[in-house]
Design a protein around this motif. Structure first.
Motif, PDB file in Angstrom:
ATOM      1  N   THR A  73       0.815  -1.207   0.000  1.00 47.61           N
ATOM      2  CA  THR A  73       0.000   0.000   0.000  1.00 47.61           C
ATOM      3  C   THR A  73       0.854   1.266   0.000  1.00 47.61           C
ATOM      4  O   THR A  73       2.048   1.241   0.300  1.00 47.61           O
ATOM      5  N   ALA A  74       0.203   2.369  -0.311  1.00 45.19           N
ATOM      6  CA  ALA A  74       0.841   3.687  -0.304  1.00 45.19           C
ATOM      7  C   ALA A  74      -0.109   4.688   0.346  1.00 45.19           C
ATOM      8  O   ALA A  74      -1.334   4.579   0.209  1.00 45.19           O
ATOM      9  N   ASP A  75       0.455   5.636   1.063  1.00 45.56           N
ATOM     10  CA  ASP A  75      -0.299   6.783   1.573  1.00 45.56           C
ATOM     11  C   ASP A  75      -0.014   7.948   0.635  1.00 45.56           C
ATOM     12  O   ASP A  75       1.153   8.300   0.416  1.00 45.56           O
ATOM     13  N   VAL A  76      -1.062   8.536   0.089  1.00 52.63           N
ATOM     14  CA  VAL A  76      -0.883   9.566  -0.933  1.00 52.63           C
ATOM     15  C   VAL A  76      -1.407  10.909  -0.431  1.00 52.63           C
ATOM     16  O   VAL A  76      -2.523  11.004   0.085  1.00 52.63           O
ATOM     17  N   TYR A  77      -0.581  11.932  -0.588  1.00 48.75           N
ATOM     18  CA  TYR A  77      -0.928  13.312  -0.257  1.00 48.75           C
ATOM     19  C   TYR A  77      -0.847  14.123  -1.548  1.00 48.75           C
ATOM     20  O   TYR A  77       0.178  14.087  -2.233  1.00 48.75           O
ATOM     21  N   TYR A  78      -1.909  14.854  -1.880  1.00 54.45           N
ATOM     22  CA  TYR A  78      -1.848  15.628  -3.115  1.00 54.45           C
ATOM     23  C   TYR A  78      -2.697  16.898  -2.996  1.00 54.45           C
ATOM     24  O   TYR A  78      -3.685  16.943  -2.250  1.00 54.45           O
ATOM     25  N   PRO A  79      -2.310  17.950  -3.720  1.00 54.97           N
ATOM     26  CA  PRO A  79      -3.071  19.195  -3.676  1.00 54.97           C
ATOM     27  C   PRO A  79      -4.481  19.005  -4.225  1.00 54.97           C
ATOM     28  O   PRO A  79      -4.675  18.373  -5.269  1.00 54.97           O
ATOM     29  N   LYS A  80      -5.438  19.558  -3.503  1.00 58.02           N
ATOM     30  CA  LYS A  80      -6.852  19.408  -3.872  1.00 58.02           C
ATOM     31  C   LYS A  80      -7.192  20.210  -5.130  1.00 58.02           C
ATOM     32  O   LYS A  80      -7.969  19.760  -5.982  1.00 58.02           O
ATOM     33  N   LYS A  81      -6.624  21.381  -5.247  1.00 56.20           N
ATOM     34  CA  LYS A  81      -6.963  22.285  -6.348  1.00 56.20           C
ATOM     35  C   LYS A  81      -6.418  21.764  -7.670  1.00 56.20           C
ATOM     36  O   LYS A  81      -5.246  21.420  -7.775  1.00 56.20           O
ATOM     37  N   LYS A  82      -7.270  21.717  -8.666  1.00 64.20           N
ATOM     38  CA  LYS A  82      -6.826  21.321  -9.994  1.00 64.20           C
ATOM     39  C   LYS A  82      -6.156  22.501 -10.681  1.00 64.20           C
ATOM     40  O   LYS A  82      -6.617  23.635 -10.581  1.00 64.20           O
TER      41      LYS A  82
END
Length: 316
Positions: A73-82
């Protein structure tokens, strides 16, 4: 007939029990235990715990690879704004001598990177108690392919991806990058149509060569590489990023402690990279223990060096 049926049932029960056996774990390397140890020598340090911006999305334990009943598995963090063009991605790889540690140890770095406008994935990989080299390399490359396959979901620019690793993770991050397009270093489990190539490497105190005059590798390395150098020299060489420098290698930044053994082979690597006109830079943090990236006052400078390098590669 009854005896055969009983034997068959016992076989099935044994097989199920074997399949359900827990994965062996070495929990000796943790942030807390490392903090207690290092604070005795540097009482001013504190564990770095950056706050996650409201503009960052967090997805925990996303399955990126299946090996029978085993999932990674991976924990993913990413910016919400497109945004137009999406965000560059970084695969984060924890340390622990290829035997201990877990993906949660890269959480603070992932939050800082996501806050800075990156898609950051903390990846689990098979450690040496479960599988020897090159299984961990296969796993990281599988995670890269999975990220690309899910690029729309994570707002990821799949043409701009980097690996970032600490200690043993730094060695893996570099080896993964320096074996771009080398099929011998991936098992193609999951998303085989996607590329595992990356465009930049952040090496935080990870060794570059296992058999080198500056190296002090021991039992942890021998265990992961399934033998000593004398017993298994070709494997030791194939696991050493220094032996894979070529024109395919991506740009790299070395962020190092003040302990030379943890960047064994770095200067020789830079000479080889220079021969191919491949960019590299070095930042050494003075008076630092090996696991400096966990702690303030060194966490922020480490992040700043990494982000500045990645921004130059991907955003300028």
């Amino acid at each position: 007939m009854q005896r055969l049926n009983l034997i068959f049932i016992l076989f099935l029960v044994s097989a199920v029990a074997l399949a359900q056996q827990p994965i062996p774990r070495d929990t000796s390397f943790t942030i807390q235990s490392t903090f207690v140890k290092e604070k005795k020598h540097r009482p001013y340090i504190e564990i770095a715990r950056p706050e996650m911006s409201d503009g960052v999305v967090f997805l925990k334990d996303q399955v990126y690879k299946k090996l029978g009943e085993r999932t990674l598995t991976a924990d993913v963090y990413y910016p919400k704004k497109k945004i137009k063009g999406n965000y560059p991605g970084v695969i984060l790889i924890h340390g622990g001598g290829w035997r201990s540690g877990d993906k949660s140890q890269t959480t603070s770095m992932a939050i800082a990177l996501a806050n800075a406008g990156y898609v950051a994935a903390c990846v689990e990989y098979r450690l040496s108690l479960e599988a020897k080299f090159p299984a961990a390399v296969y796993d990281v490359k599988s995670a890269i392919r999975w990220m690309r396959a899910n690029s729309k979901k994570f707002h990821l620019d799949s043409e701009k991806m980097a690996t970032l690793g600490m200690s043993a993770g730094g060695q893996l991050a570099t080896l993964v990058g320096f074996t771009n397009f080398n099929k011998e270093y991936e098992d193609a489990t999951g998303n085989p149509k996607q590329s595992s190539a990356i465009q930049a490497v952040v090496n935080i105190d990870g060794t570059l060569s296992f058999h080198h005059q500056e190296s002090r590798e021991g039992t942890a390395t021998s265990f992961w590489l399934n033998g000593t150098f004398e017993e298994n020299p070709k494997v030791w060489e194939s696991a050493s990023p220094l032996d894979h420098v070529s024109k395919q290698a991506p740009p790299i930044v070395f962020i190092n402690s003040s302990i030379p053994r943890y960047h064994a082979g770095r200067d020789d690597m830079i000479k080889r990279l220079n021969s191919f006109h491949i960019y590299s830079e070095v930042h050494t943090l003075p008076d630092t223990p090996h696991p400096f990236w966990f702690f303030n006052p060194w966490f922020t400078p480490t992040v700043n060096h990494a982000v500045r390098f990645l921004d130059q590669r991907f955003k300028n």
